[in-house]
Write a protein that holds these residues in place. Structure first.
Motif, PDB file in Angstrom:
ATOM      1  N   VAL A 112     -62.123 -73.883  -9.958  1.00  0.00           N
ATOM      2  CA  VAL A 112     -62.106 -72.952 -11.081  1.00  0.00           C
ATOM      3  C   VAL A 112     -60.713 -72.954 -11.689  1.00  0.00           C
ATOM      4  O   VAL A 112     -59.721 -72.889 -10.959  1.00  0.00           O
ATOM      5  N   ASN A 113     -60.655 -73.025 -13.022  1.00  0.00           N
ATOM      6  CA  ASN A 113     -59.378 -72.960 -13.731  1.00  0.00           C
ATOM      7  C   ASN A 113     -59.079 -71.500 -14.043  1.00  0.00           C
ATOM      8  O   ASN A 113     -59.791 -70.864 -14.818  1.00  0.00           O
ATOM      9  N   LEU A 114     -58.044 -70.972 -13.420  1.00  0.00           N
ATOM     10  CA  LEU A 114     -57.622 -69.581 -13.638  1.00  0.00           C
ATOM     11  C   LEU A 114     -56.331 -69.583 -14.462  1.00  0.00           C
ATOM     12  O   LEU A 114     -55.255 -69.333 -13.946  1.00  0.00           O
ATOM     13  N   ARG A 115     -56.442 -69.903 -15.731  1.00  0.00           N
ATOM     14  CA  ARG A 115     -55.295 -69.943 -16.656  1.00  0.00           C
ATOM     15  C   ARG A 115     -54.138 -70.775 -16.101  1.00  0.00           C
ATOM     16  O   ARG A 115     -53.034 -70.269 -15.881  1.00  0.00           O
ATOM     17  N   GLY A 116     -54.410 -72.029 -15.838  1.00  0.00           N
ATOM     18  CA  GLY A 116     -53.367 -72.928 -15.373  1.00  0.00           C
ATOM     19  C   GLY A 116     -53.247 -73.050 -13.867  1.00  0.00           C
ATOM     20  O   GLY A 116     -52.500 -73.874 -13.370  1.00  0.00           O
ATOM     21  N   THR A 117     -53.971 -72.221 -13.158  1.00  0.00           N
ATOM     22  CA  THR A 117     -53.993 -72.292 -11.704  1.00  0.00           C
ATOM     23  C   THR A 117     -55.366 -72.801 -11.280  1.00  0.00           C
ATOM     24  O   THR A 117     -56.385 -72.328 -11.775  1.00  0.00           O
ATOM     25  N   ALA A 118     -55.393 -73.757 -10.396  1.00  0.00           N
ATOM     26  CA  ALA A 118     -56.654 -74.288  -9.899  1.00  0.00           C
ATOM     27  C   ALA A 118     -57.004 -73.603  -8.587  1.00  0.00           C
ATOM     28  O   ALA A 118     -56.225 -73.620  -7.637  1.00  0.00           O
ATOM     29  N   LYS A 119     -58.168 -72.977  -8.552  1.00  0.00           N
ATOM     30  CA  LYS A 119     -58.689 -72.384  -7.317  1.00  0.00           C
ATOM     31  C   LYS A 119     -59.714 -73.366  -6.761  1.00  0.00           C
ATOM     32  O   LYS A 119     -60.782 -73.562  -7.351  1.00  0.00           O
ATOM     33  N   ALA A 120     -59.355 -74.000  -5.651  1.00  0.00           N
ATOM     34  CA  ALA A 120     -60.197 -75.038  -5.052  1.00  0.00           C
ATOM     35  C   ALA A 120     -60.837 -74.522  -3.771  1.00  0.00           C
ATOM     36  O   ALA A 120     -60.157 -73.940  -2.931  1.00  0.00           O
ATOM     37  N   GLU A 121     -62.131 -74.746  -3.642  1.00  0.00           N
ATOM     38  CA  GLU A 121     -62.848 -74.441  -2.405  1.00  0.00           C
ATOM     39  C   GLU A 121     -63.213 -75.768  -1.748  1.00  0.00           C
ATOM     40  O   GLU A 121     -63.905 -76.594  -2.341  1.00  0.00           O
TER      41      GLU A 121
END
Length: 155
Positions: free
Chosen positions: A119-128
């Motif tokens: 998920v792209n959280l405004r420039g931060t990638a949240k990876a599962e």
């Protein structure tokens, strides 16, 4: 398997639903178990008393601390993937983690990792990342779960 190189969010996106990689096996000798026991103050006999474990443990051996097995993730992860162009990476959490089988002193483990979601959280990638720690020669996994990381890319 060859190490995956990620330089951007777009590179990460291509991995969703894919196997990221499989690490090499690493042996967990009694010396490492003893050092972990010293570091965590967990000197339970099933981990450090080899003679008592041979006599009394159902495993007939000392066993690796579950959290030592877990703590091997960063080392094994770095064998699988290289993420460049980062400000920082943060361990956000682990979901659905289960210890399936004890690792005996002297056994070898490896990491198998698959990208579940990104998920792209405004420039931060949240990876599962779905991960499994496998024991060489065993069918049952030592540890399974979903690790969640936050990757802050340079822009």
């Amino acid at each position: 398997m060859e190490k995956v190189v990620v330089n951007s969010y777009e590179d990460f996106e291509k991995l969703v639903g894919q196997r990221i990689g499989v690490s090499e096996y690493v042996q967990i000798p009694q010396e490492r178990i003893n050092l972990f026991a010293d570091a965590t103050l967990d000197h339970q006999w099933i981990h450090v008393d080899t003679e008592r474990a041979k006599a009394e443990s159902p495993f007939k051996s000392t066993i690796v601390h579950g959290y030592l097995t877990l703590s091997m993730l960063p080392y094994l992860w770095n064998q699988i993937i290289e993420v460049n162009n980062l400000k920082m990476m943060i361990n956000y959490g682990i979901e659905k983690m289960r210890f399936g089988q004890a690792v005996l002193s002297g056994q070898s483990i490896r990491l198998v990792a698959d990208m579940v979601s990104l998920v792209n959280l405004r420039g931060t990638a949240k990876a599962e990342i779905k991960f499994a720690i496998e024991i060489e020669g065993e069918k049952k996994k030592a540890l399974e779960g979903v690790a969640v990381f936050l990757y802050y890319f340079n822009n």
